[in-house]
Enzyme design. Structure first.
Site, PDB file in Angstrom:
ATOM      1  N   CYS A   1       0.567  -1.142  -0.212  1.00 35.90           N
ATOM      2  CA  CYS A   1      -0.087  -0.125   0.140  1.00 35.90           C
ATOM      3  C   CYS A   1       1.155   0.720   0.270  1.00 35.90           C
ATOM      4  CB  CYS A   1      -0.842  -0.076   0.829  1.00 35.90           C
ATOM      5  SG  CYS A   1      -0.962   1.657   1.444  1.00 35.90           S
TER       6      CYS A   1
ATOM      7  N   CYS B   1       0.940   3.459   3.519  1.00 32.72           N
ATOM      8  CA  CYS B   1       1.336   2.868   4.174  1.00 32.72           C
ATOM      9  C   CYS B   1       2.899   2.668   4.858  1.00 32.72           C
ATOM     10  CB  CYS B   1       0.399   1.527   4.227  1.00 32.72           C
ATOM     11  SG  CYS B   1      -1.010   1.158   4.735  1.00 32.72           S
TER      12      CYS B   1
ATOM     13  N   ASP C   1       0.269  16.549  -2.076  1.00 31.96           N
ATOM     14  CA  ASP C   1      -0.781  15.801  -2.851  1.00 31.96           C
ATOM     15  C   ASP C   1       0.962  15.913  -4.185  1.00 31.96           C
ATOM     16  OD1 ASP C   1      -2.811  14.541  -4.416  1.00 31.96           O
ATOM     17  OD2 ASP C   1      -1.647  14.261  -5.342  1.00 31.96           O
TER      18      ASP C   1
ATOM     19  N   HIS D   1      -4.341   0.950   8.158  1.00 28.66           N
ATOM     20  CA  HIS D   1      -4.397   0.754   7.085  1.00 28.66           C
ATOM     21  C   HIS D   1      -6.588   0.800   7.090  1.00 28.66           C
ATOM     22  CE1 HIS D   1      -4.084  -0.485   2.832  1.00 28.66           C
ATOM     23  NE2 HIS D   1      -5.378  -1.166   3.285  1.00 28.66           N
TER      24      HIS D   1
ATOM     25  N   ASN E   1     -12.320  10.944  -2.240  1.00 33.34           N
ATOM     26  CA  ASN E   1     -12.754  10.159  -3.278  1.00 33.34           C
ATOM     27  C   ASN E   1     -12.687   8.367  -2.593  1.00 33.34           C
ATOM     28  OD1 ASN E   1     -13.269  11.837  -5.253  1.00 33.34           O
ATOM     29  ND2 ASN E   1     -10.789  11.927  -5.386  1.00 33.34           N
TER      30      ASN E   1
ATOM     31  N   GLY F   1     -13.930   7.786  -7.908  1.00 35.26           N
ATOM     32  CA  GLY F   1     -12.862   7.900  -8.189  1.00 35.26           C
ATOM     33  C   GLY F   1     -11.634   7.611  -7.592  1.00 35.26           C
TER      34      GLY F   1
ATOM     35  N   HIS G   1      -5.917   3.395   0.397  1.00 36.60           N
ATOM     36  CA  HIS G   1      -5.861   4.080   1.510  1.00 36.60           C
ATOM     37  C   HIS G   1      -6.765   5.078   2.087  1.00 36.60           C
ATOM     38  CE1 HIS G   1      -2.825   4.043   4.890  1.00 36.60           C
ATOM     39  NE2 HIS G   1      -3.764   5.300   5.631  1.00 36.60           N
TER      40      HIS G   1
ATOM     41  N   HIS H   1      -7.564   8.671   2.467  1.00 37.67           N
ATOM     42  CA  HIS H   1      -7.347  10.178   2.479  1.00 37.67           C
ATOM     43  C   HIS H   1      -8.422  10.857   2.735  1.00 37.67           C
ATOM     44  CE1 HIS H   1      -6.524   8.523  -1.306  1.00 37.67           C
ATOM     45  NE2 HIS H   1      -6.808   9.516  -2.177  1.00 37.67           N
TER      46      HIS H   1
ATOM     47  N   HIS I   1      -8.386  15.022   1.138  1.00 35.23           N
ATOM     48  CA  HIS I   1      -7.616  16.425  -0.071  1.00 35.23           C
ATOM     49  C   HIS I   1      -8.244  17.115   0.313  1.00 35.23           C
ATOM     50  CE1 HIS I   1      -7.009  13.416  -3.672  1.00 35.23           C
ATOM     51  NE2 HIS I   1      -8.081  12.519  -3.514  1.00 35.23           N
TER      52      HIS I   1
HETATM   53  P1  5GP Z   1      -6.836   9.756  -4.757  1.00 30.42           P
HETATM   54  O1  5GP Z   1      -7.452   9.536  -6.624  1.00 30.42           O
HETATM   55  O2  5GP Z   1      -6.981   8.329  -4.738  1.00 30.42           O
HETATM   56  O3  5GP Z   1      -8.169  10.499  -4.498  1.00 30.42           O
HETATM   57  O4  5GP Z   1      -5.793  10.671  -5.099  1.00 30.42           O
HETATM   58  C1  5GP Z   1      -5.330   9.571  -3.976  1.00 30.42           C
HETATM   59  C2  5GP Z   1      -4.182  11.446  -4.568  1.00 30.42           C
HETATM   60  O5  5GP Z   1      -2.447  10.369  -4.060  1.00 30.42           O
HETATM   61  C3  5GP Z   1      -3.667  11.386  -6.224  1.00 30.42           C
HETATM   62  O6  5GP Z   1      -3.762  12.824  -6.205  1.00 30.42           O
HETATM   63  C4  5GP Z   1      -2.073  10.972  -6.355  1.00 30.42           C
HETATM   64  O7  5GP Z   1      -1.891  13.027  -6.967  1.00 30.42           O
HETATM   65  C5  5GP Z   1      -1.454  11.464  -4.864  1.00 30.42           C
HETATM   66  N1  5GP Z   1      -0.290  10.207  -4.903  1.00 30.42           N
HETATM   67  C6  5GP Z   1      -0.068   9.486  -6.016  1.00 30.42           C
HETATM   68  N2  5GP Z   1       0.691   8.993  -5.655  1.00 30.42           N
HETATM   69  C7  5GP Z   1       1.668   9.723  -4.397  1.00 30.42           C
HETATM   70  C8  5GP Z   1       2.635   9.471  -4.295  1.00 30.42           C
HETATM   71  O8  5GP Z   1       3.350   9.496  -3.890  1.00 30.42           O
HETATM   72  N3  5GP Z   1       2.982  10.790  -3.593  1.00 30.42           N
HETATM   73  C9  5GP Z   1       2.679  11.092  -3.239  1.00 30.42           C
HETATM   74  N4  5GP Z   1       2.732  12.774  -1.894  1.00 30.42           N
HETATM   75  N5  5GP Z   1       0.885  11.902  -3.517  1.00 30.42           N
HETATM   76  C10 5GP Z   1       0.551  10.395  -4.418  1.00 30.42           C
HETATM   77 ZN    ZN Z   2      -2.713   1.716   3.594  1.00 30.13          ZN
END
Ligand code: 5GP
Ligand code: ZN
Length: 121
Positions: free
Chosen positions: A4, A7, A30, A46, A96, A102, A107, A109, A111
């Protein structure tokens, strides 16, 4: 959890630009920001999606949400009032959940997206 991404970020095995950390939560920038302020708040433990939360996570979720305005204040995108009492500034909070929601990283989160209506561009 093995394999993950978040994680691994929580464990420090993958680097991130951290802006806040306590025993339960981590906040980092991000990697592909869509606005001048784009932070991700994660629990260190997690949890795949919001739909995996139970009543047991009520306190954790409340703590995450309560942290959002404090981070917004620290990053210059809090909700303010002008001298007529009209609000300005602000930010968007987004969770999301699942493919149709989306979600890309499984994991949980939140935004925190701040700037001048970056989501309308
Ligand atoms: P989701 O679409 O799952 O809500 O958002 C995942 C977010 O994680 C995206 O905005 C993407 O840019 C961010 N993200 C993906 N990989 C990484 C990473 O390795 N490091 C960081 N800091 N953000 C990441
Ligand atoms: Zn995780």
């Amino acid at each position: 959890m093995e394999n993950c991404l978040f994680c691994k970020i929580a464990a420090g095995t993958i680097p991130s630009d951290k802006v806040y950390e306590d025993n339960e939560l981590l906040v980092f920038k991000d990697i592909s920001p869509i606005a001048p302020v784009h932070l991700l708040l994660i629990p260190k433990k997690h949890i795949s999606t919001l739909s995996d939360c139970t009543d047991h996570e009520t306190g954790l979720l409340g703590k995450m949400l309560a942290l959002v305005p404090k981070l917004a204040e620290q990053h210059g995108c809090s909700v303010k009032s002008d001298n007529k009492g009209s609000p300005y500034g602000g930010y968007k909070t987004l969770i999301n959940s699942g493919p149709d929601g989306g979600q890309e990283v499984y994991h949980l989160h939140i935004h925190l997206i701040g700037g001048t209506k970056p989501w309308s561009k």
